[in-house]
Design an enzyme around this catalytic site. Structure first.
Site, PDB file in Angstrom:
ATOM      1  N   PHE A   1       0.841  -1.202   0.000  1.00 32.85           N
ATOM      2  CA  PHE A   1       0.000   0.000   0.000  1.00 32.85           C
ATOM      3  C   PHE A   1       0.876   1.252   0.000  1.00 32.85           C
ATOM      4  CE2 PHE A   1      -3.796   2.388   1.893  1.00 32.85           C
ATOM      5  CZ  PHE A   1      -4.418   2.463   0.659  1.00 32.85           C
TER       6      PHE A   1
ATOM      7  N   GLU B   1      12.396   4.981  -7.380  1.00 27.49           N
ATOM      8  CA  GLU B   1      12.304   3.701  -6.683  1.00 27.49           C
ATOM      9  C   GLU B   1      12.632   3.913  -5.204  1.00 27.49           C
ATOM     10  OE1 GLU B   1      11.417   0.647  -8.303  1.00 27.49           O
ATOM     11  OE2 GLU B   1      10.885   2.252  -9.670  1.00 27.49           O
TER      12      GLU B   1
ATOM     13  N   GLY C   1       6.963  10.787  -6.062  1.00 31.19           N
ATOM     14  CA  GLY C   1       6.636   9.353  -6.146  1.00 31.19           C
ATOM     15  C   GLY C   1       7.140   8.690  -7.416  1.00 31.19           C
TER      16      GLY C   1
ATOM     17  N   GLU D   1       1.135  -4.564 -17.196  1.00 33.78           N
ATOM     18  CA  GLU D   1       1.274  -3.348 -18.016  1.00 33.78           C
ATOM     19  C   GLU D   1       2.098  -2.267 -17.302  1.00 33.78           C
ATOM     20  OE1 GLU D   1       0.020  -2.388 -21.270  1.00 33.78           O
ATOM     21  OE2 GLU D   1       1.463  -0.841 -20.728  1.00 33.78           O
TER      22      GLU D   1
ATOM     23  N   LYS E   1      13.415  -2.759 -17.488  1.00 34.31           N
ATOM     24  CA  LYS E   1      12.324  -2.569 -18.457  1.00 34.31           C
ATOM     25  C   LYS E   1      12.747  -3.063 -19.845  1.00 34.31           C
ATOM     26  CE  LYS E   1      10.323   1.177 -15.784  1.00 34.31           C
ATOM     27  NZ  LYS E   1      10.546   2.562 -15.389  1.00 34.31           N
TER      28      LYS E   1
HETATM   29  N1  HSE Z   1      11.284   4.641 -10.807  1.00 31.96           N
HETATM   30  C1  HSE Z   1      10.579   4.405 -12.011  1.00 31.96           C
HETATM   31  C2  HSE Z   1      10.769   5.565 -12.953  1.00 31.96           C
HETATM   32  C3  HSE Z   1       9.120   4.219 -11.690  1.00 31.96           C
HETATM   33  O1  HSE Z   1      11.273   6.608 -12.504  1.00 31.96           O
HETATM   34  O2  HSE Z   1      10.477   5.458 -14.120  1.00 31.96           O
HETATM   35  C4  HSE Z   1       8.301   3.691 -12.831  1.00 31.96           C
HETATM   36  O3  HSE Z   1       8.695   2.415 -13.224  1.00 31.96           O
END
Ligand code: HSE
Length: 346
Positions: free
Chosen positions: A13, A214, A211, A154, A229
């Site tokens: 959460f 990471e 936000g 996704e 990714k």
């Molecule tokens: N920390 C990642 C970014 C969050 O800044 O893209 C999304 O995957």
């Protein structure tokens, strides 16, 4: 037969979990009117923010109110409070497990165990957790197929901006031999702010506040997040079998304010570019800062915005630009995947 009421259990959460619950709180009626989607959020498990299980369904507005006022949901007025994440994965009372714990790209844990357990127990899984997918996609996909459930993720690439579902579903049937783009919001945000004169440290702090970053921002600035990714794109979209060790990787920590300014003076911008290429049936990937001309399509992708170009056989290059990180933006990816499960199961 009555309409199905999907029973959702949420593990984690933090930023994404809260973003998702915020969307639910504001869209409940719309989701029913538009998609005939009915649900009950029955459980949340988070060792820091608090855990609660109520078979009658939790009140999303109350959860958000508590997070805003108290920073946790420990004083939620009803339900059973000692529920843990593995109970959510194994519960006979839950159809869809949403796994949004912090990413660990070395072990994939605790997400990997959660996802395995939930699939083994016949639950659909929706996650934005990149570690488990980058580390164990073939195993998890096999498990999901064996159990006849869906594993959807996704939000692992470009948050709620369609990337995986775009290439796998909306463009089903094309062959993709190259994918190139900006896939990390934090580093793109930092590079943008540096161009405006902000220091690297200040910009990183701001990205954390919003936000984007990471839990351990080294993952962003050293290029690990973008590399993860790239692995997901390589293995899921292009049928590769690479690991993070195979990605040629360099982050942005060596880039100075002077480098950023010097690039601009020369009609260029520095961008952290991820690239996945398929040649002779071999897939390889790289992530590195590159100076690109201001006229390059990726040069004007600024802030936490991300972009990906898919080079396809039937359509040529197809580019998508949109948010790559953020609470509600990644919460949207969770919602999209849940609605896809609902659609495929109806
Ligand atoms: N920390 C990642 C970014 C969050 O800044 O893209 C999304 O995957």
């Amino acid at each position: 037969m009555g309409e199905k009421v999907w029973r959702i259990g949420l593990i984690g959460f933090g930023n994404v979990g809260q973003g998702f619950v915020r969307i639910l709180a504001s869209k409940k009626e719309v989701l029913y009117d538009r998609y005939k989607f009915r649900y009950k959020l029955v459980a949340i498990a988070d060792p820091v923010k608090g855990s609660v299980y109520d078979p009658e369904g939790l009140d999303e507005k109350k959860l958000i109110e508590l997070i805003e006022k108290e920073g946790n949901i420990k004083s939620y007025p009803r339900g059973k409070k000692d529920i843990d994440s593995l109970t959510v994965c194994r519960s006979g009372d839950i159809d869809i497990v949403v796994e949004v714990t912090p990413t660990n790209v070395e072990t994939g844990e605790p997400g990997l165990t959660h996802i395995r357990e939930a699939l083994k127990h016949g639950k659909h899984v929706v996650t934005s957790n990149k570690g488990p997918i980058a580390l164990a996609y073939p195993e998890l996909k096999r498990l999901a197929d064996e159990k006849g459930v869906m594993l959807r993720f996704e939000g692992t690439v470009l948050s709620g901006t369609p990337s995986l579902n775009l290439s796998l579903e909306a463009m089903a049937g094309v062959d993709i031999n190259k994918i190139e783009g900006i896939v990390n919001g934090t580093t793109n945000f930092i590079l943008t702010k540096m161009e405006e004169g902000m220091s690297y440290e200040e910009a990183l702090k701001e990205a954390q506040r919003l936000g984007y970053a990471e839990a351990d921002p080294t993952a962003d600035v050293e290029g690990w997040d973008a590399a993860v990714k790239a692995v997901i794109l390589a293995n899921v979209v292009m049928g590769g079998e690479i690991t993070i060790k195979d990605v040629e990787r360099e982050g942005i920590t060596k880039i100075t304010l002077e480098d950023v300014k010097d690039a601009l003076k020369n009609g260029q911008r520095i961008k952290l570019i991820a690239r996945v290429i398929k040649e002779d049936n071999k897939v390889r990937a790289s992530v590195k800062p590159e100076r690109i001309s201001l006229s390059h399509p990726l040069a004007n992708v600024m802030g936490a915005t991300n972009a990906l170009t898919f080079y396809t056989d039937h359509l040529g290059p197809v580019t998508i630009i949109g948010p790559g990180a953020g609470r509600v933006e990644t919460g949207q990816a969770i919602l999209t995947d849940i609605l896809a499960i609902h659609r495929y199961s109806s």
